[in-house]
Design an enzyme around this catalytic site. Structure first.
Site, PDB file in Angstrom:
ATOM      1  N   ILE A 103      60.134 -15.826  61.855  1.00  0.00           N
ATOM      2  CA  ILE A 103      61.268 -16.321  61.078  1.00  0.00           C
ATOM      3  C   ILE A 103      60.851 -17.550  60.276  1.00  0.00           C
ATOM      4  O   ILE A 103      60.163 -18.439  60.782  1.00  0.00           O
ATOM      5  CB  ILE A 103      62.439 -16.692  62.011  1.00  0.00           C
ATOM      6  CG1 ILE A 103      62.995 -15.440  62.692  1.00  0.00           C
ATOM      7  CG2 ILE A 103      63.537 -17.426  61.254  1.00  0.00           C
ATOM      8  CD1 ILE A 103      63.796 -14.543  61.797  1.00  0.00           C
ATOM      9  N   SER A 105      58.786 -17.876  57.826  1.00  0.00           N
ATOM     10  CA  SER A 105      57.371 -17.974  57.465  1.00  0.00           C
ATOM     11  C   SER A 105      57.098 -17.453  56.057  1.00  0.00           C
ATOM     12  O   SER A 105      55.946 -17.369  55.638  1.00  0.00           O
ATOM     13  CB  SER A 105      56.525 -17.181  58.472  1.00  0.00           C
ATOM     14  OG  SER A 105      56.862 -15.804  58.425  1.00  0.00           O
ATOM     15  N   GLY A 106      58.144 -17.073  55.329  1.00  0.00           N
ATOM     16  CA  GLY A 106      57.944 -16.546  53.980  1.00  0.00           C
ATOM     17  C   GLY A 106      57.566 -15.082  53.954  1.00  0.00           C
ATOM     18  O   GLY A 106      57.118 -14.575  52.925  1.00  0.00           O
ATOM     19  N   GLY A 108      59.648 -12.521  54.528  1.00  0.00           N
ATOM     20  CA  GLY A 108      60.781 -11.644  54.242  1.00  0.00           C
ATOM     21  C   GLY A 108      61.506 -11.129  55.461  1.00  0.00           C
ATOM     22  O   GLY A 108      61.997  -9.990  55.465  1.00  0.00           O
ATOM     23  N   SER A 109      61.636 -11.958  56.507  1.00  0.00           N
ATOM     24  CA  SER A 109      62.306 -11.499  57.726  1.00  0.00           C
ATOM     25  C   SER A 109      63.762 -11.139  57.453  1.00  0.00           C
ATOM     26  O   SER A 109      64.269 -10.138  57.978  1.00  0.00           O
ATOM     27  CB  SER A 109      62.214 -12.558  58.827  1.00  0.00           C
ATOM     28  OG  SER A 109      62.748 -13.798  58.386  1.00  0.00           O
ATOM     29  N   ASP A 153      62.385  -8.690  47.430  1.00  0.00           N
ATOM     30  CA  ASP A 153      62.176  -8.632  48.884  1.00  0.00           C
ATOM     31  C   ASP A 153      62.762  -7.362  49.483  1.00  0.00           C
ATOM     32  O   ASP A 153      62.106  -6.669  50.282  1.00  0.00           O
ATOM     33  CB  ASP A 153      62.806  -9.848  49.562  1.00  0.00           C
ATOM     34  CG  ASP A 153      62.003 -11.117  49.365  1.00  0.00           C
ATOM     35  OD1 ASP A 153      61.119 -11.128  48.474  1.00  0.00           O
ATOM     36  OD2 ASP A 153      62.258 -12.101  50.072  1.00  0.00           O
TER      37      ASP A 153
END
Length: 321
Positions: A103, A105-106, A108-109, A153
């Site tokens: 989560i 971290s960039g 796309g979660s 995304d």
């Protein structure tokens, strides 16, 4: 009945920030996924839980409210928005999330969770859909929650593979397969995307002639990168990643931690490394044709890291009776 769906996370290869100013971008699905399971809940209440994230909540899907039982809410806003809009009957269901995408971290979660939840709910309710519908509706959910969101995304999480967003905002998937590993490094310091986008806009308004040129050059680098990907030219791709990083640096979005990870990756065998995402914290992306473990271990000394491959698998859904 039980409905199960999954969707991959993503990484931005080229085009961060420039895409805001009608320049192209390239993103890729990575082999880290969100898996959502929906089934009837005989307890008479709708629940949303995730052992991976350590939380559980009871949801009122009509009023779009929740009671948090444990953990932090975070991603729950996306699930609640989906259930409020698409679970017409509002019958009690159990929604379970498994997630191996870090989560914040960039990677796309939120898009992966949104796509997987929508696909699972569509299957559960018998709503007919195709991937184009899924990507479009998932983008609308992200817009509702975030206020503004790129369609990139959710398109990547839906279709998988490599996706190109043109200057005309048209999304297309191009058929090529990157066999090299990527190593993604990420810090515990999270960037605020909205604030960072505003800071770039402020700098652009202050120095328009300089910044306009930089942004257009990032767009040209993205076009060159597309050619490199289509011809499987890893050497050129790595060079373009390093060039792109220099351009991103000039936008003022870098941090000490991100820069440290970039140079650590390059010093241990990465042929290209750059920020992925908005910057100000978050993640870097390193292209590592050989010895990915060496780069991974070097990054893990001070930060977090994972080895990822580009995956052609987008959203997947099935129903179990």
């Amino acid at each position: 009945m039980e409905s199960v769906a999954s969707a991959p996370g993503k990484t931005i290869l080229f085009g961060e920030h420039a895409v805001v100013y009608n320049q192209p971008a390239i993103a890729a699905a990575v082999d880290k996924r969100a898996i959502v399971t929906i089934k009837d809940n005989p307890k008479g209440v709708t629940t949303f839980r995730s052992d991976d994230l350590g939380f559980e909540a009871e949801l009122d899907t009509r009023k779009k409210t929740y009671k948090l039982i444990k953990g932090k809410p975070g991603i729950i806003r996306y699930v609640l928005e989906i259930l409020n809009k698409w679970h017409d009957e509002h019958t009690p269901i159990d929604v379970k999330l498994s997630l191996n995408i870090p989560i914040g971290s960039g990677l796309g979660s939120s898009a992966a969770v949104t796509v997987a939840t929508l696909a699972a709910l569509y299957n559960y309710t018998g709503f007919p859909f195709n991937k184009r519908v899924l990507a479009n509706e998932a983008h609308k959910i992200e817009q509702s929650v975030q206020g503004m969101a790129s369609p990139l995304d959710t398109a990547v999480s839906t279709f998988g593979g490599l996706v190109y967003l043109s200057r005309e905002k048209e999304i297309s998937k191009f058929n090529t397969d990157i066999k090299s590993n990527f190593v993604i490094g990420y810090t515990n310091k999270k960037g605020n995307t909205g604030q960072i986008v505003k800071s770039v806009k402020f700098l652009k308004n202050k120095h328009p002639r300089i910044l306009d040129s930089i942004i257009k050059t990032i767009g040209k680098a993205t076009d060159e990168a597309k050619d490199a990907l289509m011809t499987d030219n890893n050497s050129k791709l790595g060079e373009l990643m390093n060039i792109n990083q220099g351009l991103l640096d000039s936008l003022g979005i870098n941090t000490y931690e991100l820069s440290r990870m970039i140079y650590t990756a390059r010093g241990n065998g990465a042929i290209g490394a750059k920020i992925t995402g908005a910057g100000g914290g978050g993640s870097i992306l390193a292209l590592v044709p050989k010895n990915a473990e060496k780069v991974f271990n070097a990054l893990k000394v001070e930060d977090n890291a994972l080895i990822a491959k580009i995956t052609q698998k987008g959203a997947l859904a099935k129903v179990r009776e």
